[in-house]
Design an enzyme around this catalytic site. Structure first.
Site, mmCIF file in Angstrom:
data_model
loop_
_atom_site.group_PDB
_atom_site.id
_atom_site.type_symbol
_atom_site.label_atom_id
_atom_site.label_comp_id
_atom_site.label_asym_id
_atom_site.label_seq_id
_atom_site.Cartn_x
_atom_site.Cartn_y
_atom_site.Cartn_z
ATOM 1 N N ASP A 109 -22.491 13.077 -27.211
ATOM 2 C CA ASP A 109 -21.071 13.428 -27.129
ATOM 3 C C ASP A 109 -20.364 12.669 -26.006
ATOM 4 O OD1 ASP A 109 -22.582 14.800 -25.380
ATOM 5 O OD2 ASP A 109 -21.888 16.793 -25.959
ATOM 6 N N ASP A 163 -3.355 8.332 -0.954
ATOM 7 C CA ASP A 163 -3.720 7.276 -0.017
ATOM 8 C C ASP A 163 -5.171 6.851 -0.263
ATOM 9 O OD1 ASP A 163 -3.565 5.644 2.349
ATOM 10 O OD2 ASP A 163 -4.578 7.241 3.458
ATOM 11 N N HIS A 178 3.761 6.909 5.445
ATOM 12 C CA HIS A 178 2.558 7.595 5.924
ATOM 13 C C HIS A 178 1.704 6.793 6.896
ATOM 14 C CE1 HIS A 178 0.179 5.438 2.797
ATOM 15 N NE2 HIS A 178 -0.826 5.668 3.594
ATOM 16 N N HIS A 220 0.814 -1.224 0.000
ATOM 17 C CA HIS A 220 0.000 0.000 0.000
ATOM 18 C C HIS A 220 0.847 1.273 0.000
ATOM 19 C CE1 HIS A 220 -2.900 3.039 1.181
ATOM 20 N NE2 HIS A 220 -2.324 3.159 2.354
ATOM 21 N N GLU A 274 0.608 5.555 12.370
ATOM 22 C CA GLU A 274 -0.754 5.132 12.686
ATOM 23 C C GLU A 274 -0.811 3.642 13.035
ATOM 24 O OE1 GLU A 274 -3.234 7.175 12.918
ATOM 25 O OE2 GLU A 274 -4.859 5.722 13.175
ATOM 26 N N ASP A 275 -0.071 2.835 12.284
ATOM 27 C CA ASP A 275 -0.258 1.389 12.384
ATOM 28 C C ASP A 275 0.822 0.634 13.139
ATOM 29 O OD1 ASP A 275 -2.444 1.885 10.861
ATOM 30 O OD2 ASP A 275 -1.647 1.092 8.995
HETATM 31 MN MN MN Z 1 -2.694 4.611 4.028
#
Ligand code: MN
Length: 760
Positions: free
Chosen positions: A305, A184, A117, A93, A121-122
């Site tokens: 169109d 992201d 990034h 990712h 967070e993880d």
């Molecule tokens: Mn992410």
């Protein structure tokens, strides 16, 4: 290899952090001697770092590859063992996000931040650690992305979506944060099918309302198009599948036709001497076609169109030249020509659009623009990155970044309505507002400096009226706490809690101020009613009369008129506030009673509020003119903290703040009072002096009083057990400082053993 890169980056102050660089001993023989976390790494199924660097080099010749390699390796190890819902390595990712960022031609710091990034967070890695290992610049970008991640959008309301987009812009001090967030989101949308259906819908809805318009606002056309089509697929799956098949089928049917039109257009350009123009067929994105179908309520085969053509030329003059040539060969459809070159869209999009009756009498749409305009349309904000000839860091200073966004918003003039424009300008990046959230994720936009009380009133007036506390991001805060951007505010209420006039000192929203004032006013009026009714009842009872009889009296109307009052209730309030004296009411209504009967009970003894100078000594919050008397129990002196207590039948009594009378009183009967600093009114205070029984000492004491400007009302001096004296004075002081001064100077007199303030 690593050695050479490190030497390079050490020479460039804009890249690798000194700590990380010096922590790595450099030996030519050993390929990697640094942190094992950052050792070169390859993960199956994930594009290798060399591929990423090669892609970056295509637009960034001096790519800082050492730091990119370290970020790649560090992120790979930090996410080691994590898998996405699809079962693939999680690390895929951030790497895909980094590749998306290369399409925006972002600098090395942004690519590193893209790789890192999700690390904060993880995983257990902190922003500080990113700062130490890489650079503060990278850490700040990662921090910004992490913060944006924490905010969840829940309401579907359009206005809310607009505010939310503005908030995202306001909260990302660095435009690169937004771009990484968009990349992201795009990658998450591409892999959305692995989520649960309700999560798919929620994320797709949020993307359609927040992120696709944001990509559009930033002018990044390809991102906007992809985001919209992905949302379309997840939100209206049946429509999407149907349209996708139909477009595909017709596309192959029509390939010959498209090739024919492209050929004809090319020939026209050549005839015009624009042989360098590039012409190509451009399938429109599905969401755009679908929206057109919804709006016109026509089936796909009647959306003529749906097939677009694009012509890229060298300059603006050639754009109009090409347009003229097309209009000469094909009949233009009235009302379909749009000149976005003369009048660019708010996101700086420029192009000429026209629809004509093409070969075979079919309607076709043609867009004509320069290569530069095309780049603007596809890359938006990213089209403006300027990299130095050498050195690859993004050298756009913050001010320039902001200026660019500001300009973006400024183009709103004349395009959208004024309110919207003013709104955008106000929000900008230097916002006067804070964006706060309820625990459910509803956005509340408040003026900067707003407190939990403002927030509570913004949610609902009943919540404001009963607030007792607040938790911000899970922590208890005071009611005067100033809310920050992104704060999640939980209001604690209690049904028996009420607004306090103290809150007026710190609330900033007009709504909160008005509500609090109204409440305090109503509450105090209620007290005045109670007090006034009591006073009137007593006054009438004293002359063996009753309120009921008074109201039936023939002079009743005249009496009200005398006090310039319309209804009885107002008279009661006026008496309660002390504006009208109850005995005056009796005297006016029953003038035949002897004066003695009126004066049966003297007016309250000490009413220091109206004396020689400067108006009332005490102001009670919320009132202009109130009947106030000093509590005998504590005899407060001007300057001392005081509080008022509503006493039945006696109006408002003022006490020192710590006085037991106040502590015992019903909290509902307490009133905020302040000394009026203008007032010259004195207060009577008792002073007791213990001394030796010496001649001349009394004279010395009274001299001290005179020096201090304190007048003596009474003196009671007596000798106790032969050689000691007890001197009680009743004196008038004007403020606390004066009282403290005189107590101190008395205490310094020779022969005085103790001085104390006593109840008078
Ligand atoms: Mn992410």
């Amino acid at each position: 290899m690593a050695t050479k890169q490190q030497t390079q980056s050490a020479g460039d102050p804009s890249c690798a952090p000194p700590l990380a660089a010096s922590a790595e001993p450099v030996t030519p023989e050993v390929p990697w001697t640094g942190d094992p976390l950052e050792a070169p790494i390859t993960i199956e199924g994930v594009p290798p770092v060399d591929e990423l660097i090669a892609t970056m080099r295509s637009y960034l010749p001096d790519v800082e590859q050492e730091i990119v390699r370290r970020a790649y390796a560090f992120a790979a190890r930090s996410h080691d063992g994590q898998v996405r819902k699809s079962g693939e390595a999680y690390f895929g990712h951030p790497v895909d996000v980094a590749f998306l960022l290369t399409r925006l031609r972002l600098d090395s710091a942004s690519i590193c931040a893209g790789l890192l990034h999700d690390v904060v967070e993880d995983t257990t890695v902190s922003v500080d650690e990113i700062g130490r290992r890489f650079s503060r610049e990278i850490a700040e970008i990662v921090d910004g992305v992490t913060k944006l991640d924490k905010i969840k959008f829940s309401s579907r309301e359009q206005k809310q979506a607009e505010n939310f987009r503005k908030m995202l812009v306001a909260m990302s001090k660095d435009i690169r944060v937004l771009l990484i967030k968009l990349a992201d989101r795009l990658h998450n949308m591409r892999t959305l099918e692995h989520m649960k259906p309700d999560a798919q819908r929620r994320i797709a809805q949020e993307t359609l309302e927040i992120y696709a318009p944001l990509a559009n606002r930033l002018g990044v056309g390809w991102m906007k198009g992809q985001l919209e089509d992905l949302c379309f697929r997840h939100l209206h799956t049946d429509d999407f599948e149907k349209l996708n098949q139909e477009v595909g089928r017709r596309q192959s049917e029509r390939q010959a036709y498209v090739a024919e039109v492209v050929d004809i257009l090319r020939n026209i350009m050549t005839e015009e001497g624009l042989q360098h123009a590039s012409v190509y067929g451009r399938p429109k994105h599905l969401y755009g076609i679908w929206r057109k179908m919804q709006q016109s309520k026509l089936p796909y085969d009647q959306i003529y169109d749906a097939q677009g053509f694009r012509i890229l030329v060298d300059d603006v003059r050639e754009c109009y030249q090409a347009l003229g040539a097309i209009h000469t060969h094909f009949k233009p459809i009235p009302g379909r020509f749009k000149d976005y070159i003369a009048l660019p869209k708010p996101n700086r999009y420029q192009s000429l659009h026209t629809s004509v009756i093409g070969p075979g009498a079919e309607r076709i749409e043609v867009q004509i623009r320069t290569a530069q305009m095309h780049r603007q349309a596809e890359e938006g904000v990213a089209a403006h990155w300027k990299y130095k000839e050498r050195g690859d860091s993004l050298k756009v200073r913050d001010e320039e970044r902001f200026a660019w966004l500001k300009q973006l918003l400024e183009v709103h003039v004349g395009v959208k309505d004024t309110d919207e424009f003013l709104d955008s300008m106000k929000i900008d990046l230097f916002s006067d507002e804070v964006y706060t959230f309820t625990p459910r994720g509803d956005l509340k936009v408040l003026p900067r400096g707003s407190t939990p009380v403002d927030f509570a009133y913004a949610v609902h007036s009943a919540i404001g009226d009963h607030i007792v506390g607040a938790r911000v991001d899970g922590h208890m805060v005071t009611l005067r706490h100033q809310l920050r951007n992104g704060a999640i505010v939980e209001i604690l209420t209690r049904t028996d809690a009420h607004p306090s006039s103290d809150w007026l000192e710190f609330v900033v929203t007009a709504r909160a101020k008005t509500r609090i004032r109204n409440y305090v006013h109503a509450e105090q009026r209620q007290r005045a009613l109670e007090v006034g009714a009591d006073l009137l009842e007593k006054a009438f009872r004293r002359v063996k009369y009753s309120i009921a009889r008074a109201q039936a009296h023939e002079r009743y109307g005249k009496m009200l008129a005398h006090f310039r009052i319309a209804v009885w209730e107002e008279l009661v309030v006026a008496v309660g506030y002390g504006r009208v004296d109850a005995t005056d009411v009796v005297a006016n209504l029953l003038p035949d009673l002897t004066p003695e009967e009126h004066k049966e009970e003297p007016k309250p003894a000490k009413r220091p509020r109206k004396t020689d100078g400067g108006g009332p000594a005490i102001t009670v919050s919320g009132f202009d003119d109130v009947m106030v008397r000093m509590g005998n129990c504590c005899a407060p002196v001007p300057g001392e903290p005081i509080v008022g207590v509503v006493t039945r039948g006696r109006g408002i009594t003022v006490h020192r703040r710590g006085c037991h009378f106040v502590l015992d009183a019903d909290p509902m009967r307490r009133l905020e009072c302040e000394w009026n600093s203008e007032s010259k009114t004195g207060t009577t205070v008792g002073v007791r002096v213990y001394s030796e029984n010496e001649t001349g000492l009394l004279a010395a004491m009274s001299a001290k009083f005179t020096e201090a400007g304190v007048s003596i009302l009474s003196a009671n001096c007596r000798v106790i057990d032969g050689h000691r004296a007890l001197n009680d004075f009743e004196v008038v002081v004007h403020n606390l400082a004066q009282l403290q001064g005189i107590l101190a100077s008395l205490g310094r007199l020779r022969g005085v053993t103790r001085v104390e303030r006593v109840r008078s």
